[in-house]
Scaffold this motif. Structure first.
Motif, short mmCIF file in Angstrom:
data_model
loop_
_atom_site.label_atom_id
_atom_site.label_comp_id
_atom_site.label_asym_id
_atom_site.label_seq_id
_atom_site.Cartn_x
_atom_site.Cartn_y
_atom_site.Cartn_z
N LEU A 1 -36.07 -26.63 -14.66
CA LEU A 1 -35.62 -25.89 -16.02
C LEU A 1 -35.78 -26.12 -17.25
O LEU A 1 -36.00 -25.49 -18.41
CB LEU A 1 -34.11 -26.09 -15.78
N ALA A 2 -35.91 -27.36 -17.34
CA ALA A 2 -36.01 -28.60 -18.58
C ALA A 2 -37.29 -27.96 -19.50
O ALA A 2 -37.46 -27.07 -20.49
CB ALA A 2 -36.30 -29.38 -18.55
N ALA B 1 -40.63 -24.63 -22.79
CA ALA B 1 -41.66 -23.21 -22.92
C ALA B 1 -41.08 -22.16 -23.40
O ALA B 1 -41.47 -21.80 -24.63
CB ALA B 1 -42.12 -23.47 -21.88
N THR B 2 -39.61 -21.35 -23.42
CA THR B 2 -39.13 -20.26 -23.79
C THR B 2 -37.97 -20.71 -24.88
O THR B 2 -38.71 -19.19 -26.16
CB THR B 2 -38.03 -19.48 -22.61
N PHE B 3 -37.45 -21.42 -25.48
CA PHE B 3 -36.14 -21.32 -26.17
C PHE B 3 -36.89 -21.37 -27.85
O PHE B 3 -36.95 -20.76 -28.74
CB PHE B 3 -35.35 -22.50 -26.36
N GLU C 1 -33.16 -10.94 -30.54
CA GLU C 1 -31.79 -11.61 -31.52
C GLU C 1 -30.92 -12.31 -30.56
O GLU C 1 -30.77 -10.96 -28.84
CB GLU C 1 -30.68 -10.39 -31.41
N PHE C 2 -30.88 -13.66 -30.38
CA PHE C 2 -29.50 -13.92 -28.68
C PHE C 2 -28.61 -12.63 -28.69
O PHE C 2 -28.02 -12.89 -29.58
CB PHE C 2 -29.24 -14.80 -29.16
N LEU D 1 -26.35 -19.52 -21.88
CA LEU D 1 -27.89 -20.53 -21.33
C LEU D 1 -27.67 -21.32 -22.07
O LEU D 1 -27.97 -22.32 -21.93
CB LEU D 1 -28.30 -18.92 -21.12
N LEU D 2 -28.32 -21.06 -23.52
CA LEU D 2 -28.91 -22.33 -23.91
C LEU D 2 -28.49 -23.37 -24.49
O LEU D 2 -28.24 -24.66 -23.70
CB LEU D 2 -29.15 -21.90 -25.92
N LEU D 3 -26.73 -23.04 -24.70
CA LEU D 3 -25.39 -24.32 -24.73
C LEU D 3 -25.59 -24.81 -23.40
O LEU D 3 -24.91 -26.12 -23.15
CB LEU D 3 -24.72 -23.65 -25.42
#
Length: 143
Positions: free
Chosen positions: A92-93, A98-100, A113-114, A121-123
């Motif tokens: 997951l890390a 790689a994604t965010f 746009e988020f 999910l980010l939080l």
């Protein structure tokens, strides 16, 4: 040929396996009830099924661990669980790393746009790794 988990040959191993099947089976039935209930529009029924399944699984686990004479796991299972947890968290890390950042760049460029779900999910991933880091640091200090 399929990889099959070895079947316990001893009475204790078979007993441990039956307890694990009962515990994890209860959790599985509860989760499936929730998903099916939500999927067909009966959220309350699904939630009640989830509650019953998880409560039964937790009660069985508590009984087996603290009252019964069976041990649910041994050192080998603990080592496998630690490795599985490690690989899951690190996967997951790395996926998040790689994604965010790429999504941040695309958002700054006006091409993305988020959504509320992606923000959540980010939080959630950030909170998970902050908690993991705090626990890891505390364990390193104690070691």
């Amino acid at each position: 040929m399929f990889l099959v988990i070895d079947r316990p040959e001893t009475q204790v191993g078979r007993r441990r396996q039956r307890w694990k099947q009962a515990i994890y089976g209860s959790f599985t039935v509860g989760i499936a009830a929730l998903l099916v209930g939500v999927g067909i529009g009966f959220e309350l029924v699904g939630t009640i099924g989830y509650f019953v399944g998880v409560t039964a699984g937790a009660a069985l686990c508590l009984y087996a661990c603290f009252v019964g004479s069976v041990t649910i796991s041994d050192e080998r299972f603990s080592a496998i669980e630690r490795r599985a947890s490690h690989y899951t968290l690190m996967g997951l890390a790395y996926a998040g790393i790689a994604t965010f950042p790429a999504l941040f760049v695309l958002e700054a460029a006006g091409h993305f746009e988020f959504s509320q779900t992606q923000d959540t999910l980010l939080l959630a991933l950030s909170a998970l790794y902050l908690v993991w880091s705090a626990v890891y640091t505390a364990l390193r200090i104690r070691a």
